[in-house]
Design a protein around this motif. Structure first.
Motif, PDB file in Angstrom:
ATOM      1  N   UNK A  48       0.810  -1.222   0.000  1.00 53.36           N
ATOM      2  CA  UNK A  48       0.000   0.000   0.000  1.00 53.36           C
ATOM      3  C   UNK A  48       0.837   1.262   0.000  1.00 53.36           C
ATOM      4  N   UNK A  49       2.075   1.177   0.408  1.00 55.72           N
ATOM      5  CA  UNK A  49       2.960   2.346   0.414  1.00 55.72           C
ATOM      6  C   UNK A  49       3.697   2.527  -0.912  1.00 55.72           C
ATOM      7  N   UNK A  50       3.469   1.658  -1.870  1.00 56.73           N
ATOM      8  CA  UNK A  50       4.135   1.765  -3.165  1.00 56.73           C
ATOM      9  C   UNK A  50       5.453   1.038  -3.258  1.00 56.73           C
ATOM     10  N   UNK A  51       5.849   0.368  -2.184  1.00 60.39           N
ATOM     11  CA  UNK A  51       7.084  -0.424  -2.239  1.00 60.39           C
ATOM     12  C   UNK A  51       6.844  -1.672  -3.084  1.00 60.39           C
ATOM     13  N   UNK A  52       7.795  -2.015  -3.907  1.00 58.99           N
ATOM     14  CA  UNK A  52       7.615  -3.175  -4.782  1.00 58.99           C
ATOM     15  C   UNK A  52       8.877  -4.022  -4.831  1.00 58.99           C
ATOM     16  N   UNK A  53       8.671  -5.242  -5.180  1.00 62.03           N
ATOM     17  CA  UNK A  53       9.764  -6.190  -5.355  1.00 62.03           C
ATOM     18  C   UNK A  53       9.310  -7.216  -6.396  1.00 62.03           C
ATOM     19  N   UNK A  54      10.259  -7.905  -6.978  1.00 58.29           N
ATOM     20  CA  UNK A  54       9.910  -8.881  -8.001  1.00 58.29           C
ATOM     21  C   UNK A  54      10.709 -10.158  -7.878  1.00 58.29           C
ATOM     22  N   UNK A  55      10.215 -11.191  -8.524  1.00 56.95           N
ATOM     23  CA  UNK A  55      10.899 -12.480  -8.533  1.00 56.95           C
ATOM     24  C   UNK A  55      10.715 -13.097  -9.916  1.00 56.95           C
TER      25      UNK A  55
END
Length: 208
Positions: free
Chosen positions: A7-14
């Motif tokens: 919800x804070x816009x933090x993102x990560x990917x795999x």
């Protein structure tokens, strides 16, 4: 690729990479030259190959009256055969998990001296006759030998389960009439036993 965002816009990917292998398994059966009905100790083998390491085996016999008598995970197996067509299937798995099912059907040769060759000839000395065959409501079993001797009559399923047994204290030329209405339709093995004698067998079929 999967991307996760809170919800804070933090993102990560795999990322995930999947390798797809062609099924390169090949198979060729090594079948017996002569296969006689109602025999044991028969052998069938298979030669399998794959580009991806060693393979494993799993043998099965389906819809027949035979059965495997050795390790079903070997490249070849010993088996006992009845009277019907013997259907084999082998599931072959290679080192990367690819599978191939190879199948083959074998037809056994019935002994020319078997009683089945004389079903239409009536009662003959030394010949076991089961008629009519196929049977619907009754089966008449006659044999020209073992007169006035005790005889045990049995009927067995393709898996060896006894479905009928009757002891006849004095065997006569009239033989024995069996009510087959209570038996499920299918293929069976009829067997006659008398002390000190070689058992007599005959394949019978029951229809309803």
């Amino acid at each position: 690729r999967w991307t996760f965002t809170d919800d804070c816009g933090n993102s990560s990917g795999v990322d995930q990479f999947i390798d797809i292998f062609d099924n390169t398994i090949t198979c060729e059966f090594d079948t017996p030259e002569d296969l006689e009905c109602n025999t044991s100790g028969n052998f069938i083998g298979i030669e399998a190959d794959s580009d991806f390491g060693p393979v494993t085996y799993q043998w099965d016999m389906t819809d027949c009256d035979g059965f495997i008598t050795s390790d079903p995970t070997a490249s070849g197996v010993f088996f006992t055969v009845g009277y019907t067509t013997q259907n084999f299937s082998v599931t072959i798995t290679d080192a990367v998990g690819c599978e191939r099912v190879c199948s083959i059907s074998l037809i056994c040769e019935k002994d020319r001296n078997d009683a089945s060759s004389s079903l239409q000839s009536g009662l003959t000395d030394g010949v076991l006759v089961a008629a009519p065959n196929p049977a619907t409501d009754r089966l008449v079993v006659t044999y020209g030998g073992w007169q006035e001797r005790p005889v045990q009559v049995g009927i067995y399923s393709p898996l060896g389960q006894e479905v009928f047994r009757q002891q006849v204290d004095y065997w006569t030329p009239d033989g024995l009439t069996i009510d087959t209405e209570k038996l499920p339709a299918g293929t069976y093995l009829l067997r006659l036993d008398s002390d000190g004698e070689v058992p007599l067998t005959e394949q019978i079929v029951i229809l309803h």
